[in-house]
Write a protein that holds these residues in place. Structure first.
Motif, PDB file in Angstrom:
ATOM      1  N   LYS A 190     -28.987   1.591  25.078  1.00  0.00           N
ATOM      2  CA  LYS A 190     -30.127   2.517  25.177  1.00  0.00           C
ATOM      3  C   LYS A 190     -30.896   2.585  23.869  1.00  0.00           C
ATOM      4  O   LYS A 190     -32.130   2.570  23.856  1.00  0.00           O
ATOM      5  N   ASN A 191     -30.164   2.642  22.733  1.00  0.00           N
ATOM      6  CA  ASN A 191     -30.830   2.693  21.424  1.00  0.00           C
ATOM      7  C   ASN A 191     -31.718   1.471  21.213  1.00  0.00           C
ATOM      8  O   ASN A 191     -32.877   1.577  20.813  1.00  0.00           O
ATOM      9  N   ALA A 230     -32.870  -0.790  23.437  1.00  0.00           N
ATOM     10  CA  ALA A 230     -33.951  -0.927  24.416  1.00  0.00           C
ATOM     11  C   ALA A 230     -35.142  -0.048  24.051  1.00  0.00           C
ATOM     12  O   ALA A 230     -36.302  -0.449  24.224  1.00  0.00           O
ATOM     13  N   GLN A 231     -34.853   1.141  23.525  1.00  0.00           N
ATOM     14  CA  GLN A 231     -35.945   2.055  23.181  1.00  0.00           C
ATOM     15  C   GLN A 231     -36.583   1.721  21.844  1.00  0.00           C
ATOM     16  O   GLN A 231     -37.799   1.580  21.735  1.00  0.00           O
ATOM     17  N   ILE A 232     -35.759   1.563  20.811  1.00  0.00           N
ATOM     18  CA  ILE A 232     -36.289   1.404  19.461  1.00  0.00           C
ATOM     19  C   ILE A 232     -36.854   0.009  19.245  1.00  0.00           C
ATOM     20  O   ILE A 232     -37.881  -0.174  18.587  1.00  0.00           O
ATOM     21  N   ARG A 247     -38.054  -1.773  21.582  1.00  0.00           N
ATOM     22  CA  ARG A 247     -39.072  -1.954  22.625  1.00  0.00           C
ATOM     23  C   ARG A 247     -38.847  -3.261  23.393  1.00  0.00           C
ATOM     24  O   ARG A 247     -39.718  -4.106  23.488  1.00  0.00           O
ATOM     25  N   LYS A 255     -37.410  -5.109  27.024  1.00  0.00           N
ATOM     26  CA  LYS A 255     -37.102  -4.944  28.434  1.00  0.00           C
ATOM     27  C   LYS A 255     -36.427  -6.212  28.931  1.00  0.00           C
ATOM     28  O   LYS A 255     -36.647  -7.299  28.394  1.00  0.00           O
ATOM     29  N   TYR A 282     -32.460   0.471  32.909  1.00  0.00           N
ATOM     30  CA  TYR A 282     -33.818   0.123  32.497  1.00  0.00           C
ATOM     31  C   TYR A 282     -34.799   0.793  33.438  1.00  0.00           C
ATOM     32  O   TYR A 282     -34.633   0.743  34.669  1.00  0.00           O
ATOM     33  N   THR A 298     -41.780   2.028  33.024  1.00  0.00           N
ATOM     34  CA  THR A 298     -42.668   3.193  33.066  1.00  0.00           C
ATOM     35  C   THR A 298     -43.952   2.930  33.841  1.00  0.00           C
ATOM     36  O   THR A 298     -44.577   3.868  34.349  1.00  0.00           O
ATOM     37  N   ARG A 324     -36.365   1.213  38.477  1.00  0.00           N
ATOM     38  CA  ARG A 324     -35.207   1.435  37.614  1.00  0.00           C
ATOM     39  C   ARG A 324     -33.996   0.707  38.173  1.00  0.00           C
ATOM     40  O   ARG A 324     -33.819   0.620  39.384  1.00  0.00           O
TER      41      ARG A 324
END
Length: 446
Positions: free
Chosen positions: A163-164, A166-168, A170, A172, A294, A297, A302
């Motif tokens: 999660k860290n 994938a978010q930070i 960026r 996919k 995942y 947006t 998902r």
């Protein structure tokens, strides 16, 4: 294997750990050239995984993780081997290796020509399960400490950071997280030099993909990792891909293939590539209460990604490279031992040697050495006859030797010697760096 072990100790690649105290089984220390060789292996792996790609990022997770990590992964309940002890010789064996023809190294402690259980003196216990994780405690006071484990693999540190990253970062799917790091396994039957040890380094990458693309990416990574080993000089005749049979697969895997190398001990696993499905992320989501999925947006889609995992051991890769590079030939009636390592893997790229230790040659050679070592790992060698120095560099796998002689002072040229072909050519000093750079960049095959 005896020759590889002897060379490794003689030339400072690998030493038995705690040797002055009698050693510790299946524990080894890497000497100067071993460290450089290992660093080159790890650097080439990170280049292929991270630097040459846009879809993989690096990670360095903690060796000691929250104990719940290993409950979620199944290591606490299921990471064990069947163990038997011999009451006579006091040795310990894996029960499933006793009659396995692929484990001929398992021998009776009293009569090495026999396998355990084949002689009247053998008194084996019933098999019992033996957990492979090293356990310790965290906390200043014993009574309030928490039981934790030294990680038996680096993969779980990647999954809990999905999660860290994938978010930070960026990213996919499809994208990967790569990690090189230490792991620890309290192996019952370690052995065969550095092939299997209690403490080792792994090079693992978890590649997160949409579920319907998992099979395609699994095949891709099997091919990609096979090519990587060929890229750095492993002979194709000593390399093969062996898909696992259904009964060999882990419960979470829909497909696993081993890249195997023909070691002196026989065909054995060099690297494994597994289609792990969504097992790991699903387990950690359940045990932690954190959604690991995942979410697009833009579309609202998902899903829990599936994971393809190429996992290799640094020590096994080093051992395969040493075995593959080891050669003996005859030069003028004298036997030479040589490591024909790929230049990008060799611990030292070039050695600078004065022909004699007089007439200003050492000073000139030292000046050349000072210049070259700013570009590549370089060694200055002035001890003993020039022939012995060449042999010493051949044994550590140095691809090129630069010899300074009387002619150097006259026309500013040096002799450039090739380890494999033994070709010697005169090269102007002003062109030496460019010539070595060109040779290092050229494709190389054993």
């Amino acid at each position: 294997m005896d020759k590889i072990v002897a060379l490794s100790k003689r030339r400072g690649f690998v030493f038995p750990s705690s040797e002055i105290y009698g050693g510790l089984a299946s524990s080894y220390d890497y000497g100067h050239y071993g460290v450089l060789l290992k660093d080159n292996v790890k650097a080439r792996w990170l280049e292929a995984m991270v630097r040459e790609r846009d879809d993989i990022v690096a990670l360095d997770s903690s060796i000691i993780l929250h104990p719940r990590v290993w409950e979620a992964s199944g290591h606490v309940s299921g990471f064990s081997d069947p163990l038997v002890d011999c009451r006579t010789c006091k040795q310990r064996f894996r029960a499933d290796h006793l009659a396995d023809p692929e484990h001929e190294e398992v021998r009776c402690g009293k009569r090495p020509s026999k396998r355990p259980g084949e002689t009247p003196v053998c008194d084996l216990t019933e098999p019992r399960q033996f957990n492979l994780m090293f356990q310790t405690r965290v906390g200043a006071v014993e009574e309030t400490g928490v039981d934790v484990y030294l990680r038996p693999e680096t993969a779980q540190g990647i999954f809990i950071n999905f999660k860290n990253v994938a978010q930070i970062a960026r990213r996919k799917p499809p994208f990967g997280i790569a990690q090189v790091g230490k792991a620890f396994r309290n192996e019952i039957t370690p052995g065969n030099f550095i092939f299997r040890t209690l403490e080792f380094e792994q090079m693992e990458m978890e590649y997160f993909v949409p579920p319907d693309e998992a099979d395609e990416w699994y095949r891709y990574w099997v091919d990609e990792r096979y090519r990587w080993h060929l890229r750095y000089g492993v002979r194709e005749s000593h390399l093969r891909v062996r898909p696992h049979e259904a009964e060999e697969l882990s419960h979470y895997s829909s497909g696993t293939s081993d890249i195997e190398y023909l070691f002196p001990i026989g065909w054995s696993e060099l690297e494994g590539i597994a289609n792990r499905g969504d097992f790991d992320l699903t387990q950690h989501a359940e045990f932690s209460g954190t959604k690991l999925e995942y979410v697009d947006t833009a579309t609202g889609e998902r899903y829990v990604p599936h994971v393809i995992e190429p996992a290799a051991g640094v020590g096994r890769t080093v051992l395969a490279l040493l075995c593959d590079a080891y050669d003996e030939d005859d030069i003028g009636g004298e036997q030479r031992t040589v490591l024909r390592l790929a230049p990008h893997i060799a611990p030292i790229k070039v050695a600078v040697l004065p022909l004699v230790n007089k007439d200003g040659q050492p000073e000139k050679a030292r000046a050349i050495y000072e210049q070259l070592r700013e570009l590549w790992p370089t060694e200055y060698d002035a001890g003993g006859s020039i022939g012995k120095r060449y042999r010493r560099q051949d044994e550590i796998g140095t691809p090129w030797g630069v010899t300074v002689d009387g002619q150097t002072g006259e026309d500013r040229t040096v002799t450039l010697r090739d380890r494999d072909s033994l070709e010697q050519v005169r090269v102007p000093l002003d062109e030496l760096g460019d010539e070595l750079g060109r040779r290092l960049a050229d494709p190389w095959r054993s």
